[in-house]
Design a protein around this motif. Structure first.
Motif, mmCIF file in Angstrom:
data_model
loop_
_atom_site.group_PDB
_atom_site.id
_atom_site.type_symbol
_atom_site.label_atom_id
_atom_site.label_comp_id
_atom_site.label_asym_id
_atom_site.label_seq_id
_atom_site.Cartn_x
_atom_site.Cartn_y
_atom_site.Cartn_z
ATOM 1 N N SER A 74 0.831 -1.200 0.000
ATOM 2 C CA SER A 74 0.000 0.000 0.000
ATOM 3 C C SER A 74 0.866 1.251 0.000
ATOM 4 N N SER B 210 11.623 12.233 -5.050
ATOM 5 C CA SER B 210 11.310 10.920 -5.603
ATOM 6 C C SER B 210 9.829 10.614 -5.411
ATOM 7 N N MET B 211 9.267 11.102 -4.292
ATOM 8 C CA MET B 211 7.832 10.906 -4.064
ATOM 9 C C MET B 211 7.036 11.649 -5.136
ATOM 10 N N ASP C 20 7.987 12.541 -8.034
ATOM 11 C CA ASP C 20 8.204 11.972 -9.354
ATOM 12 C C ASP C 20 7.162 10.899 -9.637
ATOM 13 N N THR C 21 6.760 10.179 -8.581
ATOM 14 C CA THR C 21 5.733 9.158 -8.760
ATOM 15 C C THR C 21 4.335 9.755 -8.650
ATOM 16 N N TYR C 22 4.131 10.518 -7.571
ATOM 17 C CA TYR C 22 2.792 11.081 -7.338
ATOM 18 C C TYR C 22 2.844 12.560 -7.680
ATOM 19 N N TYR C 23 2.762 12.847 -8.985
ATOM 20 C CA TYR C 23 3.000 14.206 -9.437
ATOM 21 C C TYR C 23 1.959 15.180 -8.909
ATOM 22 N N THR C 24 0.734 14.721 -8.705
ATOM 23 C CA THR C 24 -0.356 15.664 -8.448
ATOM 24 C C THR C 24 -0.464 16.146 -7.012
ATOM 25 N N TRP D 10 4.681 19.634 -3.496
ATOM 26 C CA TRP D 10 5.476 20.608 -4.251
ATOM 27 C C TRP D 10 5.695 21.866 -3.431
ATOM 28 N N GLN E 193 11.205 26.457 -9.543
ATOM 29 C CA GLN E 193 10.850 25.299 -10.368
ATOM 30 C C GLN E 193 9.762 24.465 -9.700
ATOM 31 N N HIS F 163 5.465 23.897 -10.790
ATOM 32 C CA HIS F 163 4.607 22.706 -10.861
ATOM 33 C C HIS F 163 3.301 22.921 -10.112
#
Lengths: 269, 307
Positions: free
Chosen positions: B108, B136-137, B139-143, B148, B166, B170
């Motif tokens: 999970s 890295s988090m 990068d996987t869960y962009y939204t 951010w 930058q 996002h």
């Protein structure tokens, strides 16, 4: 043809020992089936992080492209993000198994060998089995013990067209259409009990077999399609072009914000 | 959706020892008695009570709630996250980190664990690890907009304003409708010495936040809150562009500075707006010179309640 008087007299024993048992057995089997399906449904398999990353990479570029025409970002920032995504797609760094080797890239994965896709198909097959087996058993039971039984008489007259529907299994051309045979009673229940199940088990039940009957292999057919859509390296390649297009469309919302504000505040020159 | 929102709240949890949590903790016994009768709300109340107890350092109550919750929801990511926060409270950071690592390895895997891990790293001063974990988090869960924002916050705290910009870009992509993010972007751009970009972004905030729905023309309104802050930023930018023309040509994002006529009318307008705001909040006549006005306004803005 029946006269004004009742031409057939049904033994009340038929009502008590055939009509009611068939109905009751069908209802109970439906409810049982609902719970068996619940047991069989394996919880959706959790995906590995790399797989999630692969799936969501496309969303990233879609979000970027969606904003392009009214972008909140200045061109330099937009281009940086866009370029970064395009490079990543190009080298395949978002792919689940890392960047693809050049020779093995061609064939899409075969859904039959992919264990994840197999699971989906098996789940469909299992529910199919749970539907088919008890219905076959019940039908066999009715055919074996109660073949040719007349169970009830409908309280309203019907035209001859209903004969094949209501008197299945009884080959008498002359009997009044209002008499219903045992096999027909089975089919009437088979298609008609859904409303009752919905009342007992709630709207999202899996007790109703006739629904599966209508689309016998829908579940199994959906699985391979899923398997084929997973060829992400091709999707990524296509997405690079889309990113190029959006780059051309890019307009920064703040491009003319000074004049907009000055005009709004009545200072336009 | 509700679960993700709840997880985001848990991921962002930080210890404040607030009055609110004390108040909640005072009701602990009644919550513990009545949760079973309230259905879903009862469980949520238990979760809140756990957080409040941890906030106040009442480990005993927190453990009691956690035990009930983990018995009821054995596989829930929410309870896992709560357990992690409980570990952070008493155990050493290494143990908490290890716990989150195990969760992230597991089935999970969830963005919330990554964020909590980053916040643990940040608390023990390992900023580089926190940044690595967060990126890295993301990068996987962009939204994850909050992720951010937190990354931008970390970068800003190390004066890495270009990187902060930058990350903020996002957030702008993900939530272009939120003027707070635009304001933060503008302020970060100002700190990154990209004045033309900051000016445009401040103006963008003004454009987003002034109420042009009302019948009063915008020139007759009194800027407050976000709009006032944005006007203050506009004034800062125009002031710097006027006094040091060199900053106009040194934009990292290649944003052109506005032409001189536009700049001077913008400067006039911003001055006028700020004077209006100053006059209305302090009932004194505003200072005459630019720098005095900026200083005076900075006091007004930093006062709680005006923004």
């Amino acid at each position: 043809m029946s006269g004004p008087a009742v031409s057939l007299y049904l033994d009340p024993q038929i009502r008590d020992w055939v009509l009611f048992p068939i109905t009751l057995v069908m209802i109970l089997v439906g409810i049982l089936r609902h719970y068996v399906v619940l047991l069989l449904q394996s919880p959706p398999k959790k995906q590995s992080r790399a797989a999630i990353r692969e799936q969501r990479a496309l969303v990233r570029s879609q979000i970027l492209r969606a904003t392009a025409a009214n972008s909140p970002l200045p061109p330099s920032h937009y281009n940086a993000v866009s370029q970064h995504l395009a490079d990543a797609f190009n080298t395949g760094s978002y792919l689940k198994d890392g960047p693809a080797k050049s020779d093995a890239a061609a064939a899409p994965p075969n859904p039959l060998t992919d264990p994840a896709a197999m699971d989906g198909m098996m789940a469909g097959m299992k529910t199919q089995m749970v539907m088919m087996v008890p219905q076959m058993v019940i039908m066999g039971w009715i055919n074996f013990f109660f073949q040719g039984f007349v169970l009830i008489k409908l309280p309203f007259p019907l035209t001859l067209g209903f004969k094949s529907m209501l008197q299945r299994g009884i080959e008498t051309p002359d009997m009044d259409v209002r008499w219903v045979s045992s096999l027909s009673w089975y089919f009437l229940n088979f298609f008609g009990l859904n409303g009752l199940y919905r009342l007992i088990l709630g709207g999202e039940n899996s007790a109703d077999s006739s629904r599966d009957m209508a689309t016998p292999f829908a579940a199994a057919a959906a699985a391979p399609q899923l398997g084929q859509a997973q060829d992400f390296s091709k999707l990524f390649k296509a997405e690079i072009d889309n990113l190029e297009f959006s780059k051309g469309l890019h307009v920064w919302v703040a491009d003319d914000v000074e004049t907009r504000i000055l005009k709004k505040y009545g200072r336009a020159t | 959706m509700e679960v993700t929102a709840a997880l985001q709240k848990l991921a962002a949890y930080e210890r404040h020892e607030s009055q609110k949590s004390q108040k909640l903790l005072d009701n602990a016994s009644s919550i513990l008695k009545s949760y079973a009768r309230q259905g879903d709300e009862g469980w949520e109340a238990l979760e809140k009570l756990t957080l409040a107890a941890l906030d106040q350092g009442d480990i005993e109550t927190a453990d009691k709630c956690l035990k009930i919750l983990s018995e009821r929801f054995p596989d829930s990511a929410r309870v896992d996250c709560l357990t992690g926060i409980r570990l952070e409270a008493t155990e050493s950071p290494d143990i908490a980190l290890q716990y989150y690592d195990e969760l992230l390895e597991g089935e999970s895997a969830n963005a919330a664990f990554g964020r909590r891990k980053a916040s643990v790293y940040r608390r023990i001063g390992k900023i580089d690890q926190a940044v690595k974990e967060l990126s890295s988090m993301l990068d996987t869960y962009y939204t994850e907009v909050d992720g951010w924002l937190e990354l931008a916050d970390i970068y800003s705290s190390c004066q890495q304003y270009t990187y902060a910009l930058q990350s903020l870009s996002h957030t702008l992509l993900l939530a272009p409708q939120n003027p707070f993010h635009v304001l933060q972007f503008a302020e970060t751009a100002y700190l990154a010495a990209d004045i033309p970009l900051a000016l445009k972004m401040y103006l963008q905030v003004v454009d987003m936040t002034d109420d042009d729905e009302e019948d009063v023309p915008p020139i007759d309104t009194i800027p407050t809150g976000l709009t006032l802050r944005a006007w203050f930023g506009v004034k800062l930018c125009t002031h710097r562009l006027n006094t040091e023309p060199r900053v106009g040509s040194s934009s990292a994002s290649q944003t052109p500075a506005p032409p001189t006529t536009t700049l001077s009318s913008l400067d006039d307008l911003a001055t006028e707006r700020l004077r209006t705001a100053y006059l209305n909040t302090t009932q004194e006549s505003p200072p005459k010179t630019d720098s005095a006005l900026i200083d005076a306004l900075a006091k007004v803005i930093s006062k709680p309640g005006t923004t």
